[in-house]
Motif scaffolding. Structure first.
Motif, short mmCIF file in Angstrom:
data_model
loop_
_atom_site.label_atom_id
_atom_site.label_comp_id
_atom_site.label_asym_id
_atom_site.label_seq_id
_atom_site.Cartn_x
_atom_site.Cartn_y
_atom_site.Cartn_z
N ALA A 45 -0.63 1.56 -10.15
CA ALA A 45 0.06 2.24 -9.04
C ALA A 45 -0.01 3.75 -9.20
O ALA A 45 -0.11 4.48 -8.21
CB ALA A 45 1.52 1.77 -8.98
N ASN A 46 0.01 4.23 -10.43
CA ASN A 46 -0.04 5.68 -10.67
C ASN A 46 -1.34 6.30 -10.20
O ASN A 46 -1.39 7.49 -9.89
CB ASN A 46 0.14 5.97 -12.17
CG ASN A 46 1.56 5.73 -12.64
OD1 ASN A 46 2.49 5.77 -11.84
ND2 ASN A 46 1.72 5.48 -13.92
N VAL A 47 -2.39 5.51 -10.14
CA VAL A 47 -3.68 6.02 -9.67
C VAL A 47 -3.85 5.77 -8.17
O VAL A 47 -4.30 6.65 -7.43
CB VAL A 47 -4.84 5.36 -10.46
CG1 VAL A 47 -6.18 5.72 -9.85
CG2 VAL A 47 -4.80 5.81 -11.91
N LEU A 48 -3.51 4.58 -7.70
CA LEU A 48 -3.75 4.22 -6.31
C LEU A 48 -2.80 4.90 -5.33
O LEU A 48 -3.22 5.32 -4.24
CB LEU A 48 -3.67 2.71 -6.15
CG LEU A 48 -4.86 1.91 -6.66
CD1 LEU A 48 -4.58 0.43 -6.56
CD2 LEU A 48 -6.12 2.26 -5.89
N ILE A 49 -1.54 5.03 -5.70
CA ILE A 49 -0.57 5.58 -4.75
C ILE A 49 -0.88 7.03 -4.37
O ILE A 49 -0.85 7.38 -3.19
CB ILE A 49 0.86 5.41 -5.28
CG1 ILE A 49 1.27 3.93 -5.17
CG2 ILE A 49 1.85 6.29 -4.52
CD1 ILE A 49 2.65 3.62 -5.70
N PRO A 50 -1.17 7.93 -5.34
CA PRO A 50 -1.53 9.29 -4.92
C PRO A 50 -2.75 9.33 -4.01
O PRO A 50 -2.81 10.14 -3.08
CB PRO A 50 -1.80 10.00 -6.26
CG PRO A 50 -1.02 9.24 -7.26
CD PRO A 50 -1.08 7.81 -6.81
N ALA A 51 -3.73 8.46 -4.28
CA ALA A 51 -4.91 8.41 -3.42
C ALA A 51 -4.55 7.97 -2.01
O ALA A 51 -5.02 8.55 -1.01
CB ALA A 51 -5.95 7.47 -4.03
N LEU A 52 -3.70 6.95 -1.90
CA LEU A 52 -3.26 6.49 -0.58
C LEU A 52 -2.43 7.57 0.13
O LEU A 52 -2.59 7.78 1.35
CB LEU A 52 -2.44 5.21 -0.72
CG LEU A 52 -3.22 3.95 -1.11
CD1 LEU A 52 -2.26 2.83 -1.50
CD2 LEU A 52 -4.13 3.49 0.03
#
Length: 316
Positions: free
Chosen positions: A82-89
Motif C-alpha cells: 500500500a505504501n507504494v501503490l497508494i501514492p501512485a494512485l
C-alpha cells in the motif's frame, strides 16, 4: 673496519625496511581513506538519486490516461505494498490532465491487510474525483488479493485467458512433531498463556486452536465476500462456487459478472477513456530501501518474517 661496514650495512638495511614499512602503512591508510570516501559518496549519491526519483513530478503531457501497475505478490514490503501503490494512485487521480486511471493488475494475491488498505483508498479517491473513472485491466492473473483490490474499480477488463477469482483465504505451514518423535528430539517451549505457542510448527495443534484458526479465516473470508458484493453489485451472478476459492478464465469471469469485458491498457485508453496517451505513474521501491535490504540491515527481522510468513492469513 669490516665490523664498521657490517654495522653500517645492517643499519642501512633496517632503515630501508623501516622506510618501506612506513610507506606501505601510508599507502594502506590513503587507500583506506579513498575507499571510505568513495563508499560514502556512492551511498550519498544513491540517497540523492532515490529522493529525486521518488519525488520527481510526471512531466505535463496534456490530456492523457493515467496508468498504475500492480505486479507480483501483495505484501507490506516491495512494489505490491500500500505504501507504494497508494501514492501512485493519489498522483494519478490528482493530475489535472488525466481523464481516468487504469490499474493494470498481474498478481496472485497476498496480504489481506494491504489489499484492504488499497481497496479503501480506491473507494476514497473515486468519491473525491467522481468524474475520473478507475478501470482495472488484468494481464495474466488477478486472483485473491488482486481481485480484492480490483473489486473497488468502476469496471474490470480481462483477457479471455486471464486467471480471475480465487475468492478465499488460506493459512498454511508445516508441523514437525511426528518427525521429532522419530528422531528422538524433545521440544522445550515455555509460554505464559495457554495459546501463546499457537501455530508453533514444533508443537501439536489442539482441536480448539484449529477451530479458532478456522473461525478467524472465516471472518476474513466474509470481509472479502462483502467487498466483492459491494464492488460488483447487481453485475455479480452468484453461484455456490463464486466464493469457494475457485478461479476461472477471463471469459468465464465475464459470464459470472466478476469482470465487465475484454480489453487491454491500449484499448481501454483509446476506446473507452478516449485518451490514447498513457502516462505511467507507477512508483518503484526507493533505492535506499533496496540498498538497506541488500546489505541486510534487518537480518534478524527478516529471519523471523521468513519463518512466520507462511502462517499468516493470505488471500492467495
Amino acid at each position: 673496519m669490516e665490523n664498521a661496514k657490517k654495522e653500517g650495512w645492517e643499519r642501512d638495511l633496517l632503515e630501508k625496511l623501516a622506510t618501506a614499512s612506513l610507506r606501505e602503512q601510508r599507502a594502506r591508510r590513503r587507500w583506506g581513506i579513498f575507499f571510505k570516501l568513495a563508499t560514502f559518496c556512492l551511498i550519498g549519491f544513491g540517497f540523492w538519486y532515490a529522493a529525486h526519483y521518488e519525488s520527481a513530478d510526471t512531466p505535463t503531457v496534456g490530456r492523457h490516461t493515467a496508468l498504475v501497475k500492480l505486479n507480483g505478490t501483495i505484501d507490506a514490503d516491495g512494489n505490491g505494498s500500500a505504501n507504494v501503490l497508494i501514492p501512485a494512485l493519489d498522483n494519478a487521480f490528482a493530475a489535472s490532465d488525466s481523464v481516468g486511471v487504469i490499474l493494470r493488475i498481474n498478481s496472485p494475491g497476498g496480504s489481506p491487510v494491504q489489499a484492504g488498505i488499497i481497496n479503501d483508498e480506491i473507494g476514497r479517491l473515486r468519491k473525491e474525483y467522481p468524474k475520473k473513472p478507475l478501470y482495472v485491466v488484468v494481464d495474466e492473473m488477478c486472483a485473491s488479493g488482486g481481485y480484492y483490490i480490483a473489486a473497488a474499480a468502476d469496471k474490470i477488463y480481462v483477457n479471455k485467458a486471464s486467471i480471475v477469482g480465487s475468492i478465499g483465504v488460506l493459512m498454511d505451514g508445516f508441523g514437525f512433531t511426528g518427525l521429532m518423535e522419530k528422531l528422538g528430539v524433545e521440544r522445550r517451549l515455555l509460554t505464559a498463556g495457554e495459546n501463546k505457542g499457537f501455530l508453533d510448527p514444533f508443537s501439536p495443534m489442539s482441536e480448539t486452536q484449529k477451530g479458532y484458526a478456522k473461525e478467524m479465516l472465516g471472518e476474513i473470508h466474509q470481509q472479502f465476500i462483502d467487498v466483492v458484493r459491494k464492488g460488483r453489485g447487481t453485475r455479480l451472478k452468484e453461484t455456490p462456487e463464486t466464493f469457494s476459492g475457485l478461479f476461472w478464465t477471463g471469459s468465464k469471469a465475464v459470464d459470472m459478472g466478476l469482470a465487465d469485458g475484454f480489453g487491454t491498457v491500449e484499448s481501454v485508453s483509446r476506446d473507452i477513456l478516449k485518451a490514447e496517451d498513457v502516462v505511467d505513474y507507477t512508483k518503484s521501491e526507493g533505492l535506499p530501501e533496496r540498498v538497506l535490504k541488500k546489505f541486510g540491515v534487518a537480518v534478524g527481522a527478516g529471519v523471523v518474517e521468513s519463518m512466520m510468513s507462511s502462517q499468516k492469513p493470505v488471500l492467495r
